[in-house]
Write a protein that holds these residues in place. Structure first.
Motif, PDB file in Angstrom:
ATOM      1  N   VAL A  94       4.169  -1.635 -13.909  1.00 33.64           N
ATOM      2  CA  VAL A  94       4.187  -1.608 -12.451  1.00 33.64           C
ATOM      3  C   VAL A  94       3.050  -2.455 -11.892  1.00 33.64           C
ATOM      4  O   VAL A  94       3.222  -3.191 -10.924  1.00 33.64           O
ATOM      5  N   GLY A  95       1.876  -2.375 -12.514  1.00 37.74           N
ATOM      6  CA  GLY A  95       0.729  -3.151 -12.052  1.00 37.74           C
ATOM      7  C   GLY A  95       0.991  -4.649 -12.094  1.00 37.74           C
ATOM      8  O   GLY A  95       0.520  -5.394 -11.223  1.00 37.74           O
ATOM      9  N   THR A  96       1.746  -5.076 -13.083  1.00 38.38           N
ATOM     10  CA  THR A  96       2.090  -6.499 -13.191  1.00 38.38           C
ATOM     11  C   THR A  96       2.988  -6.907 -12.030  1.00 38.38           C
ATOM     12  O   THR A  96       2.810  -7.981 -11.444  1.00 38.38           O
ATOM     13  N   VAL A  97       3.956  -6.058 -11.678  1.00 33.84           N
ATOM     14  CA  VAL A  97       4.831  -6.358 -10.540  1.00 33.84           C
ATOM     15  C   VAL A  97       4.008  -6.449  -9.262  1.00 33.84           C
ATOM     16  O   VAL A  97       4.170  -7.384  -8.472  1.00 33.84           O
ATOM     17  N   ARG A  98       3.107  -5.484  -9.046  1.00 36.40           N
ATOM     18  CA  ARG A  98       2.264  -5.508  -7.847  1.00 36.40           C
ATOM     19  C   ARG A  98       1.447  -6.794  -7.769  1.00 36.40           C
ATOM     20  O   ARG A  98       1.333  -7.420  -6.717  1.00 36.40           O
ATOM     21  N   SER A  99       0.873  -7.184  -8.903  1.00 42.25           N
ATOM     22  CA  SER A  99       0.073  -8.406  -8.951  1.00 42.25           C
ATOM     23  C   SER A  99       0.923  -9.644  -8.657  1.00 42.25           C
ATOM     24  O   SER A  99       0.517 -10.523  -7.895  1.00 42.25           O
ATOM     25  N   ARG A 100       2.121  -9.694  -9.239  1.00 41.62           N
ATOM     26  CA  ARG A 100       3.005 -10.844  -9.012  1.00 41.62           C
ATOM     27  C   ARG A 100       3.428 -10.945  -7.549  1.00 41.62           C
ATOM     28  O   ARG A 100       3.487 -12.039  -6.993  1.00 41.62           O
ATOM     29  N   VAL A 101       3.716  -9.795  -6.938  1.00 46.05           N
ATOM     30  CA  VAL A 101       4.119  -9.806  -5.526  1.00 46.05           C
ATOM     31  C   VAL A 101       2.952 -10.256  -4.655  1.00 46.05           C
ATOM     32  O   VAL A 101       3.125 -11.075  -3.743  1.00 46.05           O
TER      33      VAL A 101
END
Length: 200
Positions: free
Chosen positions: A171-178
């Motif tokens: 989830v943290g990776t998705v947040r960072s990418r967004v």
């Protein structure tokens, strides 16, 4: 005296709860539920596939392939995630498989300037057409992973947890990418708004 039914009986389902319920009913052989499930998610699947796919002409085929795969494996869907995130994960695999297939079979074009032919085949002059092209151009400037995360969460409205499940990453990776995608898009918009400085 009639006793009113409990409040929960009147609870309104969210769209994700409805599509998940239709998927579960479709698994049991309910033809009307299959139709509702497909109609409810067809637009989201097309939009997601369009942003992942490099070939605009393949979007409808990939969306159809996604639903064929989903309906073929519906017996294994247990509703542990929303039907929408489950279906978008299938769409992602369909696009990846099509990329692999295309890479293994190069296509030849008998038209000398095939890019010009494709551009002329696209519909123009429609309301919002220019805005849509501008958005596609901005999104195309993003790296693939950031574009996918942005489309899933900001355009399709998936929660970050479900977007992470679809993308098969934390989830943290998705947040960072967004967050990085937003920063890049803001920078690109700011650069587009700046007046061009004439050469000295």
């Amino acid at each position: 005296m009639i006793t009113p039914a409990p409040h929960t009986a009147f609870a309104v389902r969210t769209p994700d709860e409805s599509t998940t319920a239709w998927a579960l009913a479709a698994r049991g052989g309910d033809a009307a539920a299959v139709d509702r499930f497909v109609r409810a998610l067809h637009r989201d699947v097309r939009r997601y596939v369009a942003h992942l796919c490099a070939d605009p002409q393949a979007v409808d085929d990939l969306a159809q392939d996604t639903f064929l795969r989903a309906l073929g494996s519906l017996h294994g869907f247990e509703g542990r995630s929303s039907a929408r995130s489950w279906l978008l994960a299938i769409a992602r695999r369909a696009v990846v498989d099509s990329h692999r297939y295309a890479a293994s079979r190069p296509r030849l074009s008998d038209v000398p300037d095939w890019q010009l032919v494709v551009e002329r085949a696209q519909p123009g002059g429609l309301p919002g057409f220019d805005d849509g092209i501008a958005l596609l151009d901005l999104l195309a400037a993003l790296p693939d992973e950031r574009r996918e995360a942005f489309v899933l969460t900001q355009l399709l409205g998936l929660p970050y947890e479900e977007a992470a499940a679809v993308s098969d990453c934390p989830v943290g990776t998705v947040r960072s990418r967004v967050a990085r995608a937003r920063t890049t898009l803001v920078d690109l918009l700011a650069a587009a708004d700046r007046p061009a400085v004439p050469a000295a």
